[in-house]
Structures are given as C-alpha cells and as structure tokens.
Enzyme design. Structure first.
Site, PDB file in Angstrom:
ATOM      1  NE  ARG A  53      -2.667  -2.389   3.285  1.00 40.63           N
ATOM      2  CZ  ARG A  53      -3.476  -2.749   4.337  1.00 40.63           C
ATOM      3  NH1 ARG A  53      -3.409  -1.905   5.452  1.00 40.63           N
ATOM      4  NH2 ARG A  53      -3.901  -3.750   4.718  1.00 40.63           N
ATOM      5  CG  ASP A  55      -0.504   6.101   4.602  1.00 35.71           C
ATOM      6  OD1 ASP A  55      -1.003   5.149   4.363  1.00 35.71           O
ATOM      7  OD2 ASP A  55       0.388   6.403   5.354  1.00 35.71           O
ATOM      8  CE1 TYR A 113       7.252   3.565  -0.222  1.00 30.31           C
ATOM      9  CE2 TYR A 113       8.540   1.909   0.554  1.00 30.31           C
ATOM     10  CZ  TYR A 113       7.435   2.236   0.070  1.00 30.31           C
ATOM     11  OH  TYR A 113       6.306   1.526   0.249  1.00 30.31           O
ATOM     12  NE  ARG A 202       3.830  10.357   6.011  1.00 29.60           N
ATOM     13  CZ  ARG A 202       2.714  10.315   5.970  1.00 29.60           C
ATOM     14  NH1 ARG A 202       1.873   9.372   5.315  1.00 29.60           N
ATOM     15  NH2 ARG A 202       1.819  11.215   6.721  1.00 29.60           N
TER      16      ARG A 202
END
Lengths: 256, 256
Positions: A53, A55, A113, A202
C-alpha cells in the site's frame, strides 16, 4: 488465465491512497476498474494485487502489481489498452506476461523509497503536493552519520505508526542515501530495505530532520531504536514528499 | 489610504482562473478575501486589481496586483500577513508600498509568458497540470524562423479567441525565445510583448507546434496574420502549459 505484471507511476495527490476503500478514489480501485473493463467485466471481478500500500498523497515512480486475465494480449497491447482507459494521474510504464507463480507482494525482494524535502523559505505553490517543506538549515554530515544507525536488521517498533498490523517490527534497511539537489533547493533521501512498516520512512525522515537541524543529538537513533517505544520518535513527515521508487524482484522470471 | 503592489505566484490547477466569478474559486477572490481580512472587513470591500486575467489552469510565477488599504504595514509585514492567510497554492513573493498613481494594469509596460511542452512518449502523471503534451518531433529551427514573423506590431485578429472583448487586436510582440530543456525533455517558449489578446499565446503556440511538426509550411505565419481570420489558426494549446512569468513596469516608482 494469463498473469501480467504491471509497473506504473502515479501522482498520489488526488488519490485516497492505494488500497480500495468504499466511496474513495484509490489507485487499486482505478486499476481494478481498468483491468475488468479490458476483461469485459467477468464475474467474479478480477482483483489487482499491488506490491504494497501507499498512503493518501504518497506518489509512485515504479509501483508494481499483478492480475490474472482470461485473454492473451502482447505486452505492448496490454500497456496501451490500460493507458487508454486510465486517468492521467496514473501511467502504466510496462506490462509483462509473467509466470503464474509471480506475486507482486510475496515475490518482492526489496523496495526503494525517496523522500524530497524542499528547503525554500516558503512553501512553493508548485511543489506543495510533491515535497515536504523544511526551511531550517540541514547538516547533511550529521544526518548521514545518524542514518548509518538505521542500516541493518533492527526492531523498528519506535519508528512505526500506531495503525500498523505487522506481526513483527523487525526489518532490514540496506541503504540510505542523503543528497542535496542544488538545482531544486531540496534535500533528497533514498531508502532501500526488505520492506518498511506503516509510516516507517516518514517517521525516520522526521527524526533525521530533527538531527540535521540540531534539535536532537546525532547518536539518538541508537537510543530510540533500543527503546522500542513509539512515543520516542514523535514526528511523522508529510505524505507529499514520499515516492515509491522501485520494487526489486531479484531475477524476474518473465515469459512472452 | 496606502497602496500596495504585490508580486505573487500561483499554481493555476485548482483555480477557475484569475477573475472573480460567482461560486468559483478564483485567484482574485482568494486575494480579495485575504486583503479584506487584514483590513478588518471594511464596507465597501477593498478590491484587488490584477495586471490582467489568466484562464482556468494557467499558472503564474510573478503576477502583479495592487490594492488600497487604510493601514500602514511594512512591506515585510504585509507579505507575511497575506501569506499567513492565503492557501498554499498561492504565494506572495513581494509586497511594496507604492505611489497612489501606480496601477497594476494601466502602468504595465510589457508582459512575459512561458509555455512548456513536454515531449515524452506519454503524459507524465506529475506534469499533466504543468505542461502541454506533444510527443511528435519538433524542429526548433523551423519554429524559430516562423516565430520571427510574429515579432513587431501586428493585427492579431487571426490569433485571438472568439470571446475577446478587446477594442483593437493590434499588439506588439518584442521577443520570442524557443529552447529545448533536455533535462526535462521539454520545449519551452518565452513570449514578451506589450500585451496579449485572449488566448493569443496558446493559439500562437499551437500554430508553431504545427509548423515544428511539419503540418504547416514555415511561412504560414505571414499569410495567416494577413488574413485576419480566426478560422485560419484552428488550434489552441491547453492552459496547463502556460505561465505568466513577469509584468514589467519600467521604472517602478516605489516608496517605503
């Protein structure tokens, strides 16, 4: 049935994340609609399985998914057919017929990422959805030194959001690159690992920004990892700066 | 009363253009709301006068407007006060106390617009609102040669949209630069003139793209200018590629 692997980019700004939710515009839903349209709306509907997933507001440069479809199309025809149906904020970059044991989630070896932090004095109107904004000076030497303590296998309990449903919080981080992009006035973080927990990147970025702006000591990563306590790393950097760059499947077994 | 000149950027993607319209989110409305909030909501409301309109989806890097307010604030305080109220897709870059004879529209000497054309094979999801997409090869030498025929004072009747309410279609174009931005895979047009008619830049760009992709002869600008007939230049390039770069007021008379 034919299994296709698709590699695709999306601008996350107008999606409520990847995963299907009722009455929300999500990446999975939009892809599923397109695949089922190409398959002439079979019953039951064909599911689309993503590598994982993202966000709401998170972007992807090369997200991966797979699906099974009763028709054979050439890779190029599949790519074109999907792009002709999909909205403009999602782009299929590659479609590949793969073996039926390929699985977008379970076959993934590691993921990379990127996190982009704009260092302008003010929020740039053209970057508000594509970067985080942090105007204070950042010491890259300090952040790189601190980031080394994330490398390797660790229990990331201190760096996971409370909503996580992972059975284990142990993950391996292989590589963290931190660079200044002078042209764009940004600091760019690249993370590669065997998987990341909910909001892990994050929370790690927010933590490194605190270290880089001297709000935390450089050796605080070690202490907070050892504490295994989410309340130690208080901040979560915004979704807008985060990009799924790539999903690595090792030696892909592709046919066609 | 104190007159302030403001220089500001906006991402036009979520605005229904500059000019106030009932029930629409426009740049003028958002600015007017902020100025009247700072002025503590006087009656009648304070108007905000822009250098000119931009259409829905058109961006600005340095748009200019002025307003009169009964309070004196330092330039920096005015800039900060406005930015603290305004949404993130509009940014005040400069606020300056100016003489009361400064007028954002009437004092403008000339304007520069930019038009960005992405040359990727597909629409890039991250650029869909910030460029036009044109995948066919473009011959810059042909476009530069053709663009020379726009330079100078001309009647641009053939290059104005039908909704224009201008009394005269005569305008002077001072400069057209056409460059390839290899890093971004774009062709970028810069136009400077003493003013542009409704959709004039977008119609000129579409015309130059037809020439650059060899759908029109290079000397067609001359013929179509002379025809003074809107039906000759059929296409209008999309709003997403257009940026108001700057408004030039010659020697600004600024105080404070």
């Amino acid at each position: 049935m034919y299994r296709y692997k698709i590699t695709f980019a999306y601008d996350g700004s107008n999606f409520s994340g990847f995963q299907i939710q009722p009455h929300k515009r999500t990446v999975e839903q939009v892809l599923k609609n397109a695949v089922n349209k190409i398959a002439k709306h079979p019953t039951p509907e064909i599911p689309v399985i993503g590598s994982g997933r993202t966000d709401a507001g998170v972007h992807a440069l090369n997200q991966v998914a797979h699906f099974d479809i009763p028709y054979h199309l050439s890779n190029e025809s599949m790519r074109k057919a999907l792009n002709s149906i999909l909205p403009l904020d999602i782009l299929i970059k590659k479609a590949e017929l793969v073996d039926s044991d390929f699985h977008a989630r379970y076959s993934a070896h590691n993921k990379t990422y990127r996190y982009r932090v704009d260092q302008g004095e003010f929020v740039n109107p053209f970057k508000r959805n594509y970067t985080a904004h942090f105007k204070y000076p950042l010491d890259l030497t300090l952040m790189r030194k601190a980031a080394k303590n994330f490398i390797g296998e660790h229990d990331f309990t201190s760096f996971v959001a409370s909503g996580s449903q992972a059975k284990s919080n142990v993950r391996t981080v292989y590589k963290i690159d931190i660079k200044r992009d002078k042209l764009r006035n940004e600091v760019v973080f690249d993370f590669t690992g065997n998987g990341f927990l909910y909001n892990q990147i994050r929370i790690m970025v927010a933590f490194l920004l605190e270290i880089g702006s001297k709000q935390r000591p450089v050796d605080d990563v070690k202490r907070v990892l050892a504490a295994k306590d989410r309340t130690q790393a208080r901040m979560t950097a915004p979704a807008s700066g985060l990009y799924l760059v790539s999903v690595d499947y090792g030696n892909d077994r592709e046919s066609d």
